[in-house]
Design an enzyme around this catalytic site. Sequence first.
Site, PDB file in Angstrom:
ATOM      1  N   GLU A 292       0.792  -1.228   0.000  1.00  0.00           N
ATOM      2  CA  GLU A 292       0.000   0.000   0.000  1.00  0.00           C
ATOM      3  C   GLU A 292       0.827   1.281   0.000  1.00  0.00           C
ATOM      4  OE1 GLU A 292      -4.171  -1.135   1.835  1.00  0.00           O
ATOM      5  OE2 GLU A 292      -2.629  -1.252   3.368  1.00  0.00           O
TER       6      GLU A 292
HETATM    7  C1  ACM Z   1      -2.605  -5.742   3.391  1.00  0.00           C
HETATM    8  O1  ACM Z   1      -3.729  -6.186   3.657  1.00  0.00           O
HETATM    9  N1  ACM Z   1      -2.412  -4.423   3.326  1.00  0.00           N
HETATM   10  C2  ACM Z   1      -1.477  -6.610   3.136  1.00  0.00           C
END
Ligand code: ACM
Length: 494
Positions: free
Chosen positions: A322
Amino acid sequence: MCVLQLACGGKSDSSARTSPELTSTHIALASSLSPFNLIPYPQELTVIEGQLALSETVKLVLADNTPASTQAITKLLNHLQLSVSDESTLTIRFNLDPSLSLTEEGYQLRIDEGIEISAVSDVGLFYGVQTLRQLLPAQASANYVLPKVDITDQPRYAWRGSMIDVARHFISIDYLKRHVERMALFKLNKLHLHLTDDQGWRIEIKAYPKLTSIGAKTQVNGGGGGFYSQEQMRDLVAFAQLHGVEIIPEIDMPGHIQAAIASYNELACEDAKSFELYEGMQVGWSSLCLDKPEIIYPFVTSVLSELVDIFPTQYIHIGGDEIEHVRYAEFIERTDNILQNLGRKTIAWEEASKGELHSDSLLQLWNDEYDIQSAIDRNIHLVLSRCSYTYFDHGNVAGQENTFDWCTKDGVSLARVYSFKPENYPLVVGIEAPLWTEMVVDEAGADNRLWPRLSAIAEVAWSAEKHRDFAQFKQRLSVIKTHLDALQINYYGK
Ligand code: ACM
């Protein structure tokens, strides 16, 4: 009292054991007659005619240098109030034999005139004991009767994991130890600890003491945090080793890093969104300053050096999820190189496929749809954590209180978990179910999200596809729940 039925309290068809067509025959799991309430279901199981009674004493013949299996059988006998005597006519014998054609975690369990467990390693013997444990009642009884059987078993996949996010809410070492014991009953073998995130840094790093003196003080919605000393983690690692479980530590970088930035402001760029501790739930906004290599790589090197000193695992998880940045791929590659220089290998979330990782790295798939082809082309192997099958922060049913639904509105039901087919993916080393803890505020909440869904993960990761049948699994689970009760698990549906 539980006499005779290995499936105490369960649906046991004793005629199945004596009917001529089923004796000395491989029992296909598809048969509704199987009285072997085992999870995960073994690869080969041959019924031998008759039963073996156990009462009061057994003779124990152990193998040398096998601490995990020795401890496991000793605990089992104590729990069932069976004592050890060399005078006993019933022998439990362990054979450690490197020439057997079994993989490292495989075992043979033969229950006939006595009980014999054979394997090429201590962990194989340990798993033989776990199977024996499931064939016996979960609570002590006046006597026990086992079906005679010959089981040859080994896992389909080497990575059978549970992940716990100890950053969003701190989880006690005591709970982690109980979790390790619970995992072992189902032959789960990797406990991945998500040790750092925006809301808290949970592992002592001696070169950067403020990571814990400042960065460990918070968690989601306040109420304090916590951290593990290196000594506590070493103790957990040793405890887990005695249960066939490897601890995989994760330092999530370069994003999800606000707790570190609040501790050492210089890790962030000057225009960072915040330099403060954080107790919210929003993700994807903090970052190490990728334009300050002279600051961040010494930090990464120090942290990873201390980690490899604590955790003997080959794989260290570097996060990588992310975050978008022009220098992201460079960060992943440099961090992977740091780990290689420390003699270890990288595991990272799927986004790290944007970097040229060493080919012995692992990637952990988490979005249901993510194009991982570039990594597959480089022969990088995968741990599967597809969110709509394995994200246990999602409800056991749709709309369950305090659960997420961003990946699927339908919840991640036991049936859904069980339906996952790792066989549909290339280069798979195994499966792992993450438990993100933004909304898991206590141990009862963790139990509710983890169990019994982890038992389905265990079977999908261990058992052959031809042996997987959800109706059968549920029937076996109804009996195995006596073991979940004995382990004091507050599982969903209790
Ligand atoms: C995740 O769920 N950000 C790996």
